[in-house]
Each structure stands twice: as C-alpha cells, then as structure tokens.
Scaffold this motif. Structure first.
Motif, PDB file in Angstrom:
ATOM      1  N   SER A  46     -39.428  16.797 115.677  1.00 47.04           N
ATOM      2  CA  SER A  46     -38.905  15.443 115.767  1.00 47.04           C
ATOM      3  C   SER A  46     -38.794  15.042 117.224  1.00 47.04           C
ATOM      4  O   SER A  46     -39.038  15.824 118.128  1.00 47.04           O
ATOM      5  CB  SER A  46     -37.536  15.361 115.105  1.00 47.04           C
ATOM      6  OG  SER A  46     -36.617  16.132 115.849  1.00 47.04           O
ATOM      7  N   GLY A  47     -38.442  13.787 117.445  1.00 47.73           N
ATOM      8  CA  GLY A  47     -38.301  13.303 118.805  1.00 47.73           C
ATOM      9  C   GLY A  47     -36.996  13.750 119.434  1.00 47.73           C
ATOM     10  O   GLY A  47     -36.762  13.543 120.615  1.00 47.73           O
ATOM     11  N   LYS A  48     -36.140  14.343 118.632  1.00 48.76           N
ATOM     12  CA  LYS A  48     -34.891  14.844 119.170  1.00 48.76           C
ATOM     13  C   LYS A  48     -35.136  16.252 119.646  1.00 48.76           C
ATOM     14  O   LYS A  48     -35.793  17.021 118.963  1.00 48.76           O
ATOM     15  CB  LYS A  48     -33.827  14.865 118.075  1.00 48.76           C
ATOM     16  CG  LYS A  48     -32.695  13.917 118.359  1.00 48.76           C
ATOM     17  CD  LYS A  48     -31.857  13.687 117.139  1.00 48.76           C
ATOM     18  CE  LYS A  48     -31.151  14.932 116.666  1.00 48.76           C
ATOM     19  NZ  LYS A  48     -30.203  14.675 115.603  1.00 48.76           N
ATOM     20  N   GLY A  49     -34.614  16.615 120.780  1.00 47.77           N
ATOM     21  CA  GLY A  49     -34.777  17.981 121.227  1.00 47.77           C
ATOM     22  C   GLY A  49     -34.204  18.900 120.171  1.00 47.77           C
ATOM     23  O   GLY A  49     -33.104  18.687 119.690  1.00 47.77           O
ATOM     24  N   ASP A  50     -34.972  19.910 119.765  1.00 48.09           N
ATOM     25  CA  ASP A  50     -34.507  20.804 118.724  1.00 48.09           C
ATOM     26  C   ASP A  50     -33.945  22.038 119.387  1.00 48.09           C
ATOM     27  O   ASP A  50     -34.646  22.809 120.020  1.00 48.09           O
ATOM     28  CB  ASP A  50     -35.685  21.180 117.817  1.00 48.09           C
ATOM     29  CG  ASP A  50     -35.188  21.796 116.523  1.00 48.09           C
ATOM     30  OD1 ASP A  50     -34.079  22.361 116.537  1.00 48.09           O
ATOM     31  OD2 ASP A  50     -35.907  21.701 115.520  1.00 48.09           O
TER      32      ASP A  50
ATOM     33  N   GLY B 249     -40.052  23.317 124.536  1.00 52.57           N
ATOM     34  CA  GLY B 249     -38.709  23.305 125.087  1.00 52.57           C
ATOM     35  C   GLY B 249     -37.670  23.725 124.068  1.00 52.57           C
ATOM     36  O   GLY B 249     -36.512  23.367 124.166  1.00 52.57           O
ATOM     37  N   ARG B 250     -38.093  24.437 123.017  1.00 50.92           N
ATOM     38  CA  ARG B 250     -37.080  25.027 122.161  1.00 50.92           C
ATOM     39  C   ARG B 250     -36.561  26.253 122.864  1.00 50.92           C
ATOM     40  O   ARG B 250     -37.253  26.882 123.659  1.00 50.92           O
ATOM     41  CB  ARG B 250     -37.690  25.441 120.828  1.00 50.92           C
ATOM     42  CG  ARG B 250     -37.837  24.288 119.889  1.00 50.92           C
ATOM     43  CD  ARG B 250     -38.318  24.792 118.550  1.00 50.92           C
ATOM     44  NE  ARG B 250     -38.601  23.648 117.701  1.00 50.92           N
ATOM     45  CZ  ARG B 250     -39.418  23.696 116.655  1.00 50.92           C
ATOM     46  NH1 ARG B 250     -40.011  24.812 116.364  1.00 50.92           N
ATOM     47  NH2 ARG B 250     -39.609  22.642 115.927  1.00 50.92           N
TER      48      ARG B 250
ATOM     49  N   GLN C   7     -29.582  12.714 126.153  1.00 48.98           N
ATOM     50  CA  GLN C   7     -30.880  12.351 125.572  1.00 48.98           C
ATOM     51  C   GLN C   7     -30.933  10.843 125.329  1.00 48.98           C
ATOM     52  O   GLN C   7     -31.933  10.185 125.600  1.00 48.98           O
ATOM     53  CB  GLN C   7     -31.096  13.091 124.249  1.00 48.98           C
ATOM     54  CG  GLN C   7     -31.323  14.572 124.429  1.00 48.98           C
ATOM     55  CD  GLN C   7     -31.604  15.277 123.111  1.00 48.98           C
ATOM     56  OE1 GLN C   7     -32.008  14.656 122.135  1.00 48.98           O
ATOM     57  NE2 GLN C   7     -31.383  16.570 123.069  1.00 48.98           N
TER      58      GLN C   7
ATOM     59  N   SER D 116     -33.976   8.340 116.659  1.00 52.87           N
ATOM     60  CA  SER D 116     -34.121   9.769 116.949  1.00 52.87           C
ATOM     61  C   SER D 116     -34.376   9.996 118.440  1.00 52.87           C
ATOM     62  O   SER D 116     -34.639  11.112 118.840  1.00 52.87           O
ATOM     63  CB  SER D 116     -35.281  10.335 116.144  1.00 52.87           C
ATOM     64  OG  SER D 116     -36.488   9.764 116.585  1.00 52.87           O
ATOM     65  N   TYR D 117     -34.336   8.935 119.228  1.00 54.13           N
ATOM     66  CA  TYR D 117     -34.664   8.923 120.667  1.00 54.13           C
ATOM     67  C   TYR D 117     -36.151   9.059 120.916  1.00 54.13           C
ATOM     68  O   TYR D 117     -36.659   8.518 121.865  1.00 54.13           O
ATOM     69  CB  TYR D 117     -33.928  10.002 121.466  1.00 54.13           C
ATOM     70  CG  TYR D 117     -32.455  10.117 121.151  1.00 54.13           C
ATOM     71  CD1 TYR D 117     -31.705   8.973 120.844  1.00 54.13           C
ATOM     72  CD2 TYR D 117     -31.813  11.329 121.135  1.00 54.13           C
ATOM     73  CE1 TYR D 117     -30.364   9.061 120.522  1.00 54.13           C
ATOM     74  CE2 TYR D 117     -30.469  11.424 120.826  1.00 54.13           C
ATOM     75  CZ  TYR D 117     -29.749  10.279 120.512  1.00 54.13           C
ATOM     76  OH  TYR D 117     -28.448  10.372 120.190  1.00 54.13           O
ATOM     77  N   ALA D 118     -36.858   9.832 120.076  1.00 59.29           N
ATOM     78  CA  ALA D 118     -38.313  10.015 120.223  1.00 59.29           C
ATOM     79  C   ALA D 118     -38.690  10.407 121.644  1.00 59.29           C
ATOM     80  O   ALA D 118     -39.659   9.917 122.204  1.00 59.29           O
ATOM     81  CB  ALA D 118     -39.076   8.762 119.791  1.00 59.29           C
ATOM     82  N   LEU D 119     -37.913  11.314 122.244  1.00 60.57           N
ATOM     83  CA  LEU D 119     -38.313  11.827 123.559  1.00 60.57           C
ATOM     84  C   LEU D 119     -39.471  12.795 123.352  1.00 60.57           C
ATOM     85  O   LEU D 119     -39.455  13.576 122.407  1.00 60.57           O
ATOM     86  CB  LEU D 119     -37.134  12.558 124.213  1.00 60.57           C
ATOM     87  CG  LEU D 119     -35.905  11.692 124.474  1.00 60.57           C
ATOM     88  CD1 LEU D 119     -34.803  12.532 125.116  1.00 60.57           C
ATOM     89  CD2 LEU D 119     -36.243  10.512 125.368  1.00 60.57           C
TER      90      LEU D 119
ATOM     91  N   PRO E 141     -41.276  15.929 123.436  1.00 56.87           N
ATOM     92  CA  PRO E 141     -40.705  17.262 123.657  1.00 56.87           C
ATOM     93  C   PRO E 141     -41.471  18.103 124.663  1.00 56.87           C
ATOM     94  O   PRO E 141     -40.943  19.083 125.159  1.00 56.87           O
ATOM     95  CB  PRO E 141     -40.748  17.905 122.263  1.00 56.87           C
ATOM     96  CG  PRO E 141     -41.785  17.153 121.515  1.00 56.87           C
ATOM     97  CD  PRO E 141     -41.802  15.770 122.081  1.00 56.87           C
TER      98      PRO E 141
ATOM     99  N   GLN F 135     -35.978  19.713 130.436  1.00 55.85           N
ATOM    100  CA  GLN F 135     -36.664  19.370 129.200  1.00 55.85           C
ATOM    101  C   GLN F 135     -35.670  18.636 128.294  1.00 55.85           C
ATOM    102  O   GLN F 135     -34.467  18.901 128.367  1.00 55.85           O
ATOM    103  CB  GLN F 135     -37.146  20.648 128.493  1.00 55.85           C
ATOM    104  CG  GLN F 135     -38.256  21.383 129.223  1.00 55.85           C
ATOM    105  CD  GLN F 135     -39.573  20.630 129.184  1.00 55.85           C
ATOM    106  OE1 GLN F 135     -40.003  20.172 128.149  1.00 55.85           O
ATOM    107  NE2 GLN F 135     -40.204  20.483 130.346  1.00 55.85           N
ATOM    108  N   PRO F 136     -36.159  17.734 127.443  1.00 56.15           N
ATOM    109  CA  PRO F 136     -35.236  16.990 126.576  1.00 56.15           C
ATOM    110  C   PRO F 136     -34.311  17.892 125.770  1.00 56.15           C
ATOM    111  O   PRO F 136     -33.147  17.562 125.578  1.00 56.15           O
ATOM    112  CB  PRO F 136     -36.174  16.214 125.655  1.00 56.15           C
ATOM    113  CG  PRO F 136     -37.406  16.031 126.451  1.00 56.15           C
ATOM    114  CD  PRO F 136     -37.523  17.255 127.309  1.00 56.15           C
ATOM    115  N   SER F 137     -34.840  19.070 125.330  1.00 60.79           N
ATOM    116  CA  SER F 137     -34.005  19.930 124.481  1.00 60.79           C
ATOM    117  C   SER F 137     -32.868  20.574 125.260  1.00 60.79           C
ATOM    118  O   SER F 137     -31.962  21.144 124.671  1.00 60.79           O
ATOM    119  CB  SER F 137     -34.867  21.015 123.849  1.00 60.79           C
ATOM    120  OG  SER F 137     -35.521  21.747 124.842  1.00 60.79           O
TER     121      SER F 137
END
Lengths: 736, 349
Positions: A445-449, A725-726, B138, B82-85, B87, B129-131
């Motif tokens: 998803s677009g959210k960082g997981d 980036g997980r 975010q 969902s921000y759609a960054l 990844p 990184q976005p995560s």
C-alpha cells in the motif's frame, strides 16, 4: 504536459514518416538487406528495390494505390485546422482505412496472382505477384498503427493518453500478427484434407479416435488415450510444482534457514537446463544401465527395471523442470503478503498456524492459482521430456510431433490434436479466471508498512523443509551425475576420466593468423547467445507492458487481449514451430530461414510468463500510488517508469531471466526454424544425442548451464532488489 | 472562483454515484465535502482531480473547462487517504517527484522540495524512507508533496482518518493554518462533522449522491434544512411538536406540555419535526420555573467536563448535556427542562 497540441504534432510527424517511407525506401524485402546501399540506384527503376510510389507508377502494382492514398489523407488530416476531437475521428478513419487496405492487398495478392478464385472472378487475372514486405512497407505499417493510436487518443480513448493508446495498439497488433495469425493458420489445416479442400467432418473423425480417448488402462489392459494421459500428467505436474514451489518460497522468505542463498541458486538450476538434460540425467541414474539398476543388480541381484520410462519418469522430469518456474512466481507473491495483516491476525487470538492457514495462504491464493496454471500449461506443452522418457506413454505433444515428422505426415491430424490441446489449456485458463479472476489483494500500500514478516509456524516449516530439502538434495545429486557424465569416456561402460568431450566442443587454437575458434560447438553457441540476448529484453518489455495494460488500464476487449497472449503460452512449441514455418514462408511476411523468425518465436512464445508474473505483482501494488503519480503531473509512461517498474523489480528479473533462459533451452519450437546459418545450441545437442554422442551433448549442456547461470547473476546484479523500506526480518539466527 | 461543478453526474454501469451536482469553490477558501460513507463525496473529489471523468455535466478549474482532461493535465494535486507515498523513494524524492515530472531541473526540484518539507516542519527528514516515519509525519510528507506544485486547487481525501485523536486535532489545525497562511484553495473530504466544522470556510453536505445543503458551518448547524442534516450536523433530539406562527419572523413551538418562541420565517402551521440540541436543554430539579418540560432522569454519565443525561419526557426521551458536574442527578430524579430558543429548530419534513 501532453495536451492535444503535442499529440497533433506527433500525428504530423508520423504522417510525414509514412509518406517518406513510401517514396524513399524499397517497399519489398531485399535479398542482400539495406546495408549495402546498392538499392538507392534502383529505387525507381527496378522492380526489386522500387519504393511504394515506384511500384504503383512504374511497375504496375496498382493495388498499392489505395494504401498510398490513405497515407496522403492522413497527412492532410494532420495539417488541416480542426478541433482535436474531429481530427481524432478523421485520423482513425483515414489510418483505419489504410490498415484495412494494406492487409487486403497483402493477403489478397499471393505468390501466383490472386489468393482465391472469387478475387480472380472479381478483378480478372492478375499479372503481378506478391513479394515479402520490406523496409518501406514495414515502416508504413508502423506509421499507420501509430496514427491510429494517436487518433484514438485525440478522441479521448485511453484517458486521452497517446502513450497508452500506442502501447495498446502495438501490443495488440504484434500479438495478432505473431500469435493469433500463425495459430489460426495451422488450425485451419484441421478442417482441410491433404489437398487443402474444406472438410469439417474430417475434423470430427480425427478427434474421435480411440487412441485419444481410450480408458483401457483403468480396466487393467492396454494403454490409456493420449488425451487422458496429458490431462492427468498436467494435473499432477501443476499441483506438484505449485506445492514444491511454495515450499521453497516459504523457506527462502520466511525462515532463518542457513543455506537459503544456496537453495535459491539450486532451485534455479533446473530452469537453466535444457529440458532433455533432466531426462538424460534421470536415465543416467535410473535407466536400464543407470547407476541404481547397476547397484541393485550387483548388490541384491534385482534385475534392471524400466519404471523410469513412462508416466513416473516424465512426471519426475517435469516437476524438476517446472517447480522453479512456480518458485519464481510464488516468491514475489509470498513477499507481497503484508506483514501487518499477519500481525493483525496474531493479535486476534490466531496462533501462527491459524494465521498461516486463514490469512497468509488465502492471501496467496491468486498467486497459487497462477503458479498452478503455469505448471499445468507447461506440462501439456512440454515436448522434450515425454520424447526422452515417455516410452510407450504418449501425450498429445509427442503425438503431434509424430504426426508431422513421422511416416504419417498428416498435417490435418496434427492440427486436430493441437486443437484438443488448446481446448485443455483454455479450459484450465477459464477455470482459473472463474475461481480467482476478479480478486486482488492490494498488499503493497501507499502507507509505509512497518510490520515484521511473521515466521512460519513450526508445523508448516517442518513440512516445507521435509518437502523442499530432499528435493534440493536430489537435484544436487542429478546435477552431480550430469557433470561427471561429461567427464568420462562412455557412461555405463568405460568410466575413464577425460576432457576429450570439452576439447572437441570448445577448442580455441592460437595460430600465427590469430585465434581460431575451432571447437565444434562455437558456431551454434554464439548464435544462441546473440539471439537470446536480443529476445530477452524484448520478451520482458512486451510481457510487462501487456501486464500493465491489462491490470491498470480499463478498456474494452481487455479479456480478449489477455486470452490471446495466453494462447501463445498454451500452444506446444512443436505446433508453434510448424505454424511459424507455414505462416511466414510466404509473402507478405517472408522471414523463414532468417534470425528474425527465431527471435520472434522466442519473444511471443515466452512473453506469457512475464505477463503472468507482472500481473500477479502489479495487482499487489495499491492503485493509489498510480493515482498519486498522475495528480503529481506524472504522465502514464513516467508513472510506469518511475513508480510501477521499480516496485516490480522481482517480476522484471523473472521476466528477463525467463526470456533469456527459455530462448537458450527451447527445443521443440525452433527445431523447424533453424538453418545451417542460424543453428542453435539445443538443436545441435539433440543432433549429437541422436548420433549417440552423449559425452559431447552432456559437455555442451554443462557449458550452457554455466552460461545461463552467469547471465542470471548479471541480470540480478543489473536490475537489483526492490527497496520497500520494510523493516528487516529479525530472526534468532542473526541477520535475515 | 477556482472550481465550478455544473450538473455533474457519475454513473458506474447502472448505479449512479453522483447525480446532478452543482457547486462552486471560491479561490482561497477551504470547502469541505461532508457526508456518510457512500454518499458520493469521494467520487466528487476524484472528479475534481481527474481520476474519474464525469458521465455528464461540466467541470471548470480556474476558469478552464477541464471536463475531459486527465489528472495529469489538470492543475490540481491531492493528498490521499492512504498517503500513497512511494515506498521505494526517500522522503525528499517523494516530495520532488511532482516537480521532476513537471520538467523542473534536479537542483531546483531538490531546493523546492526542501522548502516544502520545511513548510510542514520536516526539515532534516530528507533521506528517510516513508516506512521510517510516524503516521503524522507521513501525512505531512504527503501534504508537502502536493503543496510544492503550487496547484490551483489542493485536494484532501479523508486525510486524518489514519491518525489518533490527539494528532488528528493537531493536524487539522496545521492544515487550516497552512491554508490560511498560503492562501490555498482546498477541497477537503471527510465524514466527521466536527472535523469539517473545525477546518472549513464552507461545508457541502452530500447524501445519496446529491447535495443536501451547503453553507458556512454556523448556518448548517443552526439552520439545518432537513432532518438528515439536523441528525448529521452535531447531536440533536428528534421530537414531534406543533408549530403556530406568531408573526413573520417567529413561531411558537409546543413540545409536550411546554411552549417556546423560536425565530423562523418559513415553517407552516401544524405538526412538525423539531430538533432539540442537547446543549440547549437546561436541567433543573423539579418543579422548576413555570412552563418547563417535566421529566425523569433515565441515565446519567459523568464525562469530566460535563454530565450527559437521558431524560424521559412527554415529548419523548431527550438527550441533554449539562455543564454542572459538581451536583450530578441520579437516575429516577424528577427534573424540569428549560429549552433555549437557539437550540430548538423546526425542520422541514
């Protein structure tokens, strides 16, 4: 920004290209190619090198006139002042008419005047004949297709995006020309008798034979029909390869198993082996004079058995051959399952086993179904293993082969059997679509997981290891014997170590005149490397582009396009090979005997795997990422290049590797296409095997394996890993 | 004005998601599309973005007809739910993405992306990184990424739904502050009426694909035009009462055995639905002043800042909030309710 003005300028450019190509390039193909430049002098005066315009004006080919008129019309539409919508409609009409006229003259005029009596009746006897299309004609065709997509984009189709429209037209047109057309061509043979007369009843007769449908083996006596053999073998192969592939994928991604890297390489080994090598190795081990039988005979006095020749041997060889493909498909699928969902499940009172069976596995179902479909279709299309190990156990693909090359020489029967084979493949295809078609689990998803991948439950880990590790060990054993087989004089009789086979194949001599590649294998080796290296990127690009269109673009005829791309994958190589020879040894596309036809065969036969892998991976990428890129001024090609492709790296690697490896290892499709000038490694080796020269064949095969291993590592290195980036998987054994 | 919708319709096959919607968004204002889920507000927002094209009607942005233009061709950017960054890109690469695609040079894009990150208070987060960021961070990256393009209209699709309550308040204040400071034109989608009231200049309430009512937060709260709005905009007690007109500007509303004068210029005489705001009910111990509504406490809850009561009355069970927490009334207490005219609204049926 790609607003209408930019697109309109592109239309003008393409119309100009089309006109220039019709005036300044030879319309038909030249024997010596364009390189020599000798054609320039004959551009107007000679019939061979004449441009489109010259053919009409000076050489009496009046049937090209309507095509040229359509080109002029396109040009006029491009320069006339019009609103974008109206220009689009006019362009679609003009270029569409041009394409129809182009096809009409290309297929209407044959080697000896008109193709078909009704055309002769309509237009009278024709004096001229058709030649194979050349640079001018090809460029005009490409320009017409481009103009058609520009027109569609101007009318607002495909979101008004000319790139999407162009990609769509290119993929559709090339698939129609190089997949649908040859297959339809050969299937038409199923309804014709030896003289080409249309006899539909003959087809029914050919299919009703007891040799195809007999069930005698169930009743205890005799052999079953080849149709049942094929179906049962394919089901076993599909289920088996999916289960094995999943075990490998789980071990590699979800456990702290120490030799993962090795496992990864090991599972790739069978892919990079020409199919008959696994058959050959199985014979070295289990055959009548193979090691097992010799040991049993020597130790226990058990007489040699022939169990390997038949269903068990073929299934074993196919599992070795196709498990790695399932593994390649499934590794992306397992990696794509969102760790957060598994963590969510664990917080909902589900233990690891329940999480695995109720969350992780169901999330993988679309991927598993894909892997099964690949295994199933690979199995029914496989030719190499049944021919080497089948013995009296016949399947449809070998049956077709014997119908074509055997004493029967019955093209009609071959075509009828091919139709049956196609029906099976399409049945599996439809069943798969019905069961899992509409589902997609967007898990990147677009959210960082930020979740951690859940380690496998102990039971699943044990099962996976107990399945995968013995398999790996067995694989290692087989390869060991193959390697040794190339280093002894004669397997089964004389085990004296020798390098003679390698020297014979790959000798390089240093002489005063320079280095001479005197080995017997060099010619076919370099041809193979060159053609495979050309085909691989084209295969991957076409497969992934088609996947992107199918997953991300909404358009009419989506299902039909997916269907046709699957066709090439489902049709056995033998049939494809014969179909290509039939369809492309006469004008308008006269490319039999060239390197081009081999490359095209590679590309359109192997793109389906890139397509499936791309589709599976792409449906796991959240659509909002594409939308975000679109609202950030990213046009469709930029979104594809900067957002989708980097997230698709595993699929890109898979498609490139598969494109290259399949090109190097394929036998059945190219056996009809190779010539003395363009001989390939596999066909050369097969010839050695037929001559009983096992040592050289095995030595050459080992060299091929090394070559492909090097190519895979190179591709992996060049394309790299996907950075998501997980957080890294933490395991007790240290770094994952 | 920045955005103009004229009779816009969106159909998916046989279902109609948006049926004939017209509205305008003035430059420099923050307008919220508010409604329950499935009301068509997100579809409307996506039609502004160009991610969906309308089945009928006309859409203008900054005076230009964009009805048939794709998202790429519109001067609009969007912050996704969902921000759609992306990844696979760093924070800086994410923010610079739109600039690079608009053919801004690498140097300048980096420079402006840094400024954008500074605007949302994320200086120094370039290489992450976005995560590796918290939800709120975010969110800010997503805002910065949309902001740096200086779009004519900035769109927010339920931007706060993934954040916790405290952060949600802070982020909505930041968004509002940013919008005012930079004079942005913003269209904002939410299903939370409190959030909508807190951030908006104007609210467009949608229900079942249509616009139910539009106006300033105060207008919508104090003069809800329909029972749906009275229910949806803040808490209210639906009650049946009778209306009798006194003069052009006032009516007398009878609820049970109490009567009250309410400012209203439209309601006809007769039975009507009356919405009573919980904070407009003063709870006194019985017998209370003359003309009060008699009732009995059914439930009582202590919430720190105020008490919440459910009270059985002749006009039905009413829900009331009471700021006096030092002397809670236990269930069963007989009470007298005095209604403040501002919180009694005659609703058109």
């Amino acid at each position: 920004m790609s607003g209408p003005p930019v697109i309109a300028r592109a239309a003008l450019a393409w119309s100009a290209v089309a006109l220039l190509a019709a005036v300044l390039l030879p319309w038909y193909g030249l024997e010596e190619g364009l390189g020599s430049g000798g054609w320039i002098a004959g551009l107007w005066s000679t019939e061979e090198a004449g441009s489109g315009l010259a053919q009409v004006m000076a050489h009496g080919r009046w049937w090209l006139t309507p095509v040229l008129a359509a080109l002029v019309l396109c040009f006029l539409v491009s320069i006339a002042p019009m609103t974008p919508g109206r220009r689009g409609t006019a362009l679609v009409l003009a270029s569409g008419a041009g394409l129809v006229l182009f096809a009409a003259q290309a297929f209407g005029v044959g080697l000896r005047g008109w193709n078909g009596a009704w055309l002769t009746a309509l237009f009278g006897e024709l004096d001229g004949r058709q030649f194979g299309i050349g640079a001018g004609g090809t460029l005009v065709l490409i320009a017409l297709l481009s103009l058609l997509s520009i027109g569609l984009a101007l009318r607002g189709a495909f979101g008004g995006d000319a790139f999407v429209a162009g990609a769509m037209t290119a993929v559709t047109a090339s698939i129609l020309l190089f997949t649908a057309w040859p297959i339809l061509h050969i299937l038409a043979q199923a309804f014709q008798d030896q003289d080409g007369a249309l006899k539909p009843l003959l087809m029914v007769e050919r299919l009703a034979e007891s040799k195809i449908w007999s069930l005698r083996c169930l009743a205890g006596g005799g052999a079953c029909g080849v149709a049942w053999n094929t179906l049962f073998l394919a089901l076993c192969c599909g289920i088996g390869s999916t289960a094995l592939g999943l075990s490998f994928a789980l071990i590699v991604t979800r456990t702290s198993f120490r030799f993962k890297r090795m496992l990864r390489v090991l599972t790739v080994l069978p892919i990079i082996t020409p199919p008959f090598v696994i058959g050959l190795a199985l014979i070295l081990v289990f055959g009548r004079s193979g090691l097992v039988n010799q040991l049993l005979d020597w130790g226990l006095g058990v007489p040699p058995t022939r169990w390997i020749y038949g269903f068990p041997g073929v299934l074993l060889a196919q599992l070795f051959a196709f498990t790695p493909v399932a593994f390649l498909v499934l590794i992306g699928v397992v990696e794509g399952v969102s760790p957060t969902l598994e963590e969510a499940s664990q917080t909902l009172r589900a233990d690891r086993w329940a999480t695995f069976t109720t969350v992780s596995l169901p999330l993988m179902v679309p991927g598993l179904a894909n892997a099964f479909l690949v295994g199933f279709i690979e199995s029914i299309a496989d030719f190499g293993n049944p021919i080497v190990l089948g013995g009296s156990f016949g399947v449809l693909s070998t049956e077709i082969y014997f119908a074509v090359v055997g004493a029967q020489l019955d093209y009609g029967r071959a075509a009828a059997l091919a139709l049956l084979l196609l029906a099976m493949a399409l049945g599996a295809f439809f069943l798969q679509r019905r069961l899992v078609g509409g589902r997609s689990y967007a898990t990147i998803s677009g959210k960082g997981d930020a979740g951690l991948p859940t380690p496998l439950p102990a039971a699943a880990r044990r099962i996976a290891k107990w399945v995968a590790l013995p398999w790996a060990a067995f694989t290692l054993l087989l390869y060991g014997f193959t390697f040794v087989g190339g280093l002894v004089k004669v397997w089964g009789r004389d085990y004296t170590p020798t390098f003679a086979h390698y020297v014979k194949a790959f000798a390089i001599e240093r002489t005063p005149d320079g280095v001479i590649w005197s080995g017997a294998a060099w010619n076919s080796f370099w041809t193979t490397v060159k053609l495979a290296a050309i085909a691989a990127p084209l295969t991957a690009a076409l497969g992934l582009l088609a996947a992107w269109l199918l997953v991300r673009q909404r358009f009419a005829g989506r299902g039909a396009l997916e269907f046709v791309t699957m066709l090439s994958f489902a049709v056995p190589g033998t049939v494809i090979g014969v179909a290509y020879v039939f369809a492309f040894n006469v004008p308008p596309l006269e490319i039999t005997g060239s390197a081009l036809i081999i490359v095209l065969c590679f590309v359109f036969r192997n793109m389906a795997v890139g397509l499936r892998a791309g589709m599976a991976a792409m449906s796991q990428i959240d659509r909002s990422l594409d939308e975000a890129s679109a609202t950030l001024r990213g046009r469709a090609p930029q979104t594809l290049f900067y957002v989708v492709l980097p997230l698709l790296r595993p699929a890109v690697v898979g498609a490139l590797v598969y494109g290259f490896v399949r090109a190097v290892t394929t036998v059945s499709a190219v056996v009809f296409l190779v010539t003395a000038e363009y001989d390939l490694a596999t066909t050369y080796i097969i010839l050695r095997v037929i001559n009983g020269d096992y040592g050289l064949a095995i030595a050459y095969s080992c060299a091929l394996i090394v070559l492909m291993l090097a190519a895979i590592l190179l591709i992996q290195f060049l394309v790299g890993d996907r950075r998501l980036g997980r957080r890294a998987l933490q395991t007790q054994g240290g770094r994952a | 004005m920045s955005v103009q919708f004229t009779d816009v319709v969106k159909r998916y096959g046989t279902t109609t998601a948006v049926s004939g919607v017209s509205f305008t968004v003035e430059t420099g204002t923050l307008v919220t599309l508010l409604g329950p889920s499935g009301c068509g507000k997100t579809t409307t927002l996506r039609m502004i973005a160009g991610l969906e094209l309308p089945s009928a009607g006309r859409i203008e942005i900054a005076g230009r007809d964009v009805t048939h233009l794709s998202a790429t061709q519109r001067d609009v950017s969007m912050v996704f739910q969902s921000y759609a960054l992306f990844p696979h890109m760093s924070v800086l690469e994410n923010v610079a993405y739109g600039l690079r695609r608009s053919s801004v040079g690498r140097e300048e894009a980096t420079q402006r992306a840094r400024e954008g990150l500074a605007t949302v208070g994320l200086t120094g987060f370039d290489a992450r990184q976005p995560s590796e960021l918290s939800g709120g961070q975010q969110q800010r990256v997503a805002v910065a990424r949309a902001l740096v393009l200086k779009p004519s209209v900035l769109l927010f699709d339920e931007p706060l739904s993934n954040l916790d309550a405290r952060l949600r308040r802070q982020m909505r204040e930041e968004i509002r502050e940013l919008q005012r400071r930079l004079g942005l034109t913003v269209v904002y989608v939410t299903h939370d009426q409190q959030e909508a009231m807190a951030v908006s200049d104007r609210i467009i309430v949608m229900n079942a694909g249509r616009i139910e009512q539009q106006g300033s937060p105060r207008e919508l709260y104090e003069k809800p035009a329909t029972p749906f709005l009275a229910r949806f905009m803040g808490e209210s007690n639906p009650a049946r009462g009778t209306v009798r007109r006194i003069d052009a500007a006032r009516v007398r509303v009878r609820l049970g055995d109490t009567g009250i004068e309410v400012a209203d210029s439209a309601a006809p005489d007769g039975e009507a639905t009356v919405a009573v705001r919980p904070e407009a009910i003063a709870v006194e111990t019985a017998p209370g002043p003359a003309g009060a509504l008699a009732g009995t406490i059914a439930k009582a809850s202590y919430l720190g800042t105020h008490m919440e009561y459910s009270i059985d009355t002749a006009a039905g069970t009413l829900f009331a909030t009471c700021p006096r927490v030092e002397r809670p009334l236990p269930p069963g207490t007989a009470v007298a309710l005095v209604l403040a005219p501002r919180g009694v609204i005659v609703v058109r049926d």
